[in-house]
Design a protein around this motif. Structure first.
Motif, PDB file in Angstrom:
ATOM      1  N   SER A 172      66.248 -16.518   6.362  1.00  0.00           N
ATOM      2  CA  SER A 172      65.405 -17.428   5.596  1.00  0.00           C
ATOM      3  C   SER A 172      65.242 -18.731   6.371  1.00  0.00           C
ATOM      4  O   SER A 172      65.987 -19.017   7.315  1.00  0.00           O
ATOM      5  CB  SER A 172      66.036 -17.712   4.227  1.00  0.00           C
ATOM      6  N   LYS A 173      64.279 -19.519   5.971  1.00  0.00           N
ATOM      7  CA  LYS A 173      64.029 -20.802   6.636  1.00  0.00           C
ATOM      8  C   LYS A 173      65.257 -21.702   6.542  1.00  0.00           C
ATOM      9  O   LYS A 173      65.635 -22.364   7.522  1.00  0.00           O
ATOM     10  CB  LYS A 173      62.820 -21.492   5.997  1.00  0.00           C
ATOM     11  N   ASP A 174      65.913 -21.734   5.381  1.00  0.00           N
ATOM     12  CA  ASP A 174      67.101 -22.572   5.192  1.00  0.00           C
ATOM     13  C   ASP A 174      68.261 -22.082   6.046  1.00  0.00           C
ATOM     14  O   ASP A 174      69.018 -22.880   6.613  1.00  0.00           O
ATOM     15  CB  ASP A 174      67.510 -22.596   3.715  1.00  0.00           C
ATOM     16  N   ALA A 175      68.421 -20.768   6.130  1.00  0.00           N
ATOM     17  CA  ALA A 175      69.508 -20.215   6.939  1.00  0.00           C
ATOM     18  C   ALA A 175      69.297 -20.532   8.417  1.00  0.00           C
ATOM     19  O   ALA A 175      70.238 -20.894   9.131  1.00  0.00           O
ATOM     20  CB  ALA A 175      69.593 -18.701   6.735  1.00  0.00           C
ATOM     21  N   ARG A 176      68.049 -20.417   8.850  1.00  0.00           N
ATOM     22  CA  ARG A 176      67.742 -20.725  10.246  1.00  0.00           C
ATOM     23  C   ARG A 176      68.042 -22.187  10.555  1.00  0.00           C
ATOM     24  O   ARG A 176      68.621 -22.519  11.595  1.00  0.00           O
ATOM     25  CB  ARG A 176      66.273 -20.412  10.529  1.00  0.00           C
ATOM     26  N   ALA A 177      67.656 -23.077   9.640  1.00  0.00           N
ATOM     27  CA  ALA A 177      67.901 -24.505   9.844  1.00  0.00           C
ATOM     28  C   ALA A 177      69.399 -24.797   9.896  1.00  0.00           C
ATOM     29  O   ALA A 177      69.850 -25.632  10.694  1.00  0.00           O
ATOM     30  CB  ALA A 177      67.233 -25.309   8.731  1.00  0.00           C
ATOM     31  N   LEU A 178      70.161 -24.115   9.051  1.00  0.00           N
ATOM     32  CA  LEU A 178      71.613 -24.314   9.045  1.00  0.00           C
ATOM     33  C   LEU A 178      72.218 -23.872  10.381  1.00  0.00           C
ATOM     34  O   LEU A 178      73.080 -24.570  10.937  1.00  0.00           O
ATOM     35  CB  LEU A 178      72.238 -23.524   7.896  1.00  0.00           C
ATOM     36  N   LEU A 179      71.778 -22.746  10.892  1.00  0.00           N
ATOM     37  CA  LEU A 179      72.281 -22.253  12.172  1.00  0.00           C
ATOM     38  C   LEU A 179      71.957 -23.226  13.305  1.00  0.00           C
ATOM     39  O   LEU A 179      72.791 -23.499  14.167  1.00  0.00           O
ATOM     40  CB  LEU A 179      71.699 -20.876  12.486  1.00  0.00           C
ATOM     41  N   ILE A 180      70.747 -23.747  13.303  1.00  0.00           N
ATOM     42  CA  ILE A 180      70.331 -24.661  14.373  1.00  0.00           C
ATOM     43  C   ILE A 180      71.114 -25.970  14.316  1.00  0.00           C
ATOM     44  O   ILE A 180      71.433 -26.565  15.351  1.00  0.00           O
ATOM     45  CB  ILE A 180      68.815 -24.932  14.281  1.00  0.00           C
ATOM     46  N   GLY A 181      71.455 -26.427  13.106  1.00  0.00           N
ATOM     47  CA  GLY A 181      72.126 -27.703  12.961  1.00  0.00           C
ATOM     48  C   GLY A 181      73.629 -27.673  13.161  1.00  0.00           C
ATOM     49  O   GLY A 181      74.261 -28.722  13.335  1.00  0.00           O
ATOM     50  N   TYR A 182      74.224 -26.477  13.164  1.00  0.00           N
ATOM     51  CA  TYR A 182      75.680 -26.339  13.281  1.00  0.00           C
ATOM     52  C   TYR A 182      76.121 -26.602  14.726  1.00  0.00           C
ATOM     53  O   TYR A 182      75.368 -26.386  15.677  1.00  0.00           O
ATOM     54  CB  TYR A 182      76.069 -24.938  12.824  1.00  0.00           C
ATOM     55  N   GLN A 183      77.369 -27.069  14.913  1.00  0.00           N
ATOM     56  CA  GLN A 183      77.865 -27.449  16.242  1.00  0.00           C
ATOM     57  C   GLN A 183      78.338 -26.272  17.089  1.00  0.00           C
ATOM     58  O   GLN A 183      78.455 -26.382  18.299  1.00  0.00           O
ATOM     59  CB  GLN A 183      79.019 -28.454  16.096  1.00  0.00           C
ATOM     60  N   TRP A 184      78.690 -25.143  16.502  1.00  0.00           N
ATOM     61  CA  TRP A 184      79.095 -23.928  17.201  1.00  0.00           C
ATOM     62  C   TRP A 184      80.232 -24.155  18.203  1.00  0.00           C
ATOM     63  O   TRP A 184      80.054 -23.968  19.415  1.00  0.00           O
ATOM     64  CB  TRP A 184      77.907 -23.279  17.901  1.00  0.00           C
ATOM     65  N   PRO A 185      81.418 -24.525  17.723  1.00  0.00           N
ATOM     66  CA  PRO A 185      82.549 -24.688  18.645  1.00  0.00           C
ATOM     67  C   PRO A 185      82.925 -23.389  19.350  1.00  0.00           C
ATOM     68  O   PRO A 185      83.491 -23.410  20.449  1.00  0.00           O
ATOM     69  CB  PRO A 185      83.683 -25.175  17.730  1.00  0.00           C
ATOM     70  N   GLY A 186      82.617 -22.244  18.733  1.00  0.00           N
ATOM     71  CA  GLY A 186      82.887 -20.947  19.356  1.00  0.00           C
ATOM     72  C   GLY A 186      81.727 -20.404  20.154  1.00  0.00           C
ATOM     73  O   GLY A 186      81.774 -19.285  20.654  1.00  0.00           O
ATOM     74  N   ASN A 187      80.644 -21.187  20.245  1.00  0.00           N
ATOM     75  CA  ASN A 187      79.484 -20.863  21.076  1.00  0.00           C
ATOM     76  C   ASN A 187      78.815 -19.547  20.687  1.00  0.00           C
ATOM     77  O   ASN A 187      78.796 -19.191  19.514  1.00  0.00           O
ATOM     78  CB  ASN A 187      79.892 -20.898  22.552  1.00  0.00           C
ATOM     79  N   VAL A 188      78.274 -18.817  21.667  1.00  0.00           N
ATOM     80  CA  VAL A 188      77.476 -17.627  21.377  1.00  0.00           C
ATOM     81  C   VAL A 188      78.312 -16.561  20.684  1.00  0.00           C
ATOM     82  O   VAL A 188      77.832 -15.846  19.811  1.00  0.00           O
ATOM     83  CB  VAL A 188      76.849 -17.068  22.672  1.00  0.00           C
ATOM     84  N   ARG A 189      79.576 -16.459  21.048  1.00  0.00           N
ATOM     85  CA  ARG A 189      80.446 -15.472  20.401  1.00  0.00           C
ATOM     86  C   ARG A 189      80.548 -15.751  18.902  1.00  0.00           C
ATOM     87  O   ARG A 189      80.515 -14.834  18.080  1.00  0.00           O
ATOM     88  CB  ARG A 189      81.829 -15.484  21.049  1.00  0.00           C
ATOM     89  N   GLU A 190      80.669 -17.019  18.533  1.00  0.00           N
ATOM     90  CA  GLU A 190      80.760 -17.371  17.110  1.00  0.00           C
ATOM     91  C   GLU A 190      79.446 -17.078  16.393  1.00  0.00           C
ATOM     92  O   GLU A 190      79.441 -16.582  15.257  1.00  0.00           O
ATOM     93  CB  GLU A 190      81.133 -18.853  16.960  1.00  0.00           C
ATOM     94  N   LEU A 191      78.320 -17.383  17.049  1.00  0.00           N
ATOM     95  CA  LEU A 191      77.017 -17.088  16.445  1.00  0.00           C
ATOM     96  C   LEU A 191      76.867 -15.587  16.221  1.00  0.00           C
ATOM     97  O   LEU A 191      76.417 -15.158  15.148  1.00  0.00           O
ATOM     98  CB  LEU A 191      75.901 -17.606  17.350  1.00  0.00           C
TER      99      LEU A 191
END
Length: 382
Positions: A342-361
């Motif tokens: 969803s649009k909201d889910a995509r925005a949340l993913l983009i705004g997160y800092q991702w300390p675990g990087n691509v593996r966490e995503l």
């Protein structure tokens, strides 16, 4: 006004027209070709000062055209342009001698800057660039951001050499994928790729794992075993998290890199190390050297060429592309149609800092795919 000759090899008529008009306006003498065979013929007859070459052209693959141009005219600068912006194209282009790689769509002022830089390189007045989306190979890295395009270009240049490479980056950022890609596009691609994680193997066992051992070398050594340096013969040995390697083993790794030979544990016969070494670490090795935790001589021997894999938070424009890729992969694994964000889910993913990087995503998308009952993954699921 410049008067250098530029050859454009591009099958799209409208793109060819725009490029020709733009370059002519800047004072360049322009020749055009719609295919590879015609382009090679013009290159031979008219001796252009620079070539702009599309990868997807009729009658001949653009990378084949590039190789033939460089075989006959090694110093002729070639700029690769393509709408098929994938890692393998960027690496292959740079490996075969393109001075740079420009994905479509691009602005004409940007193209003109590339052309000017390519011509300056041919005159010895410039320096190469530092150093892309269907997925061509399972192990390809995905990225459309400029920082990833620069990394792909650098990987292509490194793949064409036998240089020792040190890959730097945070955990989960894709350092092993970089190493595998360099191997796959190198002259050693026909040999094995063997990865060893120095932090995952106890120090007392790591020496035997790397160099092998002779029968009776220690308690439990009931037979002779080859180590990873031997098993990687003719190929590439990837030493992951080398910053965590014990100091006593660092000296032995240095010897292998300098003398290209080693001995099995408990053995006395020197064995030639016909292997390319690529190392990686998430640690700051210069700081480790200053603290006496890493050998300075080994650091400089490993760091012939260094590549930095950016953390995901520094290339947020790649997050939607990666997410869609993982959704397709997980759908293929389960045999169901891919779910959508969803649009909201995509925005949340983009705004997160991702300390675990691509593996966490990847793990986040996998979990959301499993837990979401419908076809749309909402904000609450991620």
């Amino acid at each position: 006004m410049p008067e250098e000759k530029v050859l454009i090899i591009e099958d799209d008529q409208s793109m060819r027209w725009v490029l020709e008009k733009s370059l002519t306006k800047e004072g360049y003498l322009v020749e055009t070709a719609s295919g590879g065979i015609d382009g090679l013929s013009i290159a031979r007859r008219h001796n252009p000062d620079l070539v702009i070459l599309d990868i997807l052209i009729p009658d001949m693959d653009g990378l084949t055209v590039l190789k033939r141009i460089k075989e006959s005219k090694p110093s002729l600068p070639v700029l690769i342009i393509t709408a098929q912006n994938i890692m393998s194209n960027a690496i292959e282009a740079m490996r075969h001698g393109a001075f740079d790689y420009l994905p479509k769509p691009f602005d004409i002022p940007v193209l003109l800057e590339y052309v000017a830089r390519g011509l300056a390189l041919a005159k010895g007045e410039g320096t190469p660039a530092g150093a892309v989306q269907p997925l061509a190979e399972k192990e390809d890295m995905i990225g459309r951001s400029s920082i990833m395009e620069d990394l792909f270009k650098a990987m292509g240049r490194v793949a064409a050499t036998e240089a020792t490479v040190l890959i730097l980056g945070e955990s989960g950022s894709g350092k092993e994928l970089v190493a595998r890609a360099i191997h796959r596009f190198s002259g050693r691609s026909g040999g094995p790729f063997i990865a060893v994680n120095a932090s995952a193997i106890p120090g007392e066992l790591l020496e035997s794992v790397l160099f092998g051992h002779e029968k009776g070398a220690f308690t439990g050594a009931t037979e002779t075993r080859k180590g990873k340096f031997e098993l990687a013969k003719g190929g590439t040995l990837f030493l992951d998290e080398i910053g965590d390697m014990p100091m006593n083993l660092q000296a032995k790794i240095l010897r292998v890199l300098e003398n290209r030979e080693f001995e099995r544990v408990g053995g006395h016969r020197s064995i030639t190390a016909n292997v390319r070494t690529i190392s990686a670490t998430h640690r700051d090795l210069r700081e480790a050297v200053s603290k006496g935790e890493f050998r300075e001589d080994l650091y400089y021997r490993l760091n012939v060429v260094s590549l930095h894999v950016p953390p995901l938070r520094e290339r947020r424009e790649d997050i939607p592309v990666l997410s869609e890729h993982f959704l397709r992969v997980f759908a293929e694994e389960s045999g169901h149609p891919p779910k959508r964000l969803s649009k909201d889910a995509r925005a949340l993913l983009i705004g997160y800092q991702w300390p675990g990087n691509v593996r966490e995503l990847m793990n986040t998308i996998r979990r959301a795919s499993v837990l979401t009952q419908g076809q749309e993954i909402g904000r609450a699921h991620v």
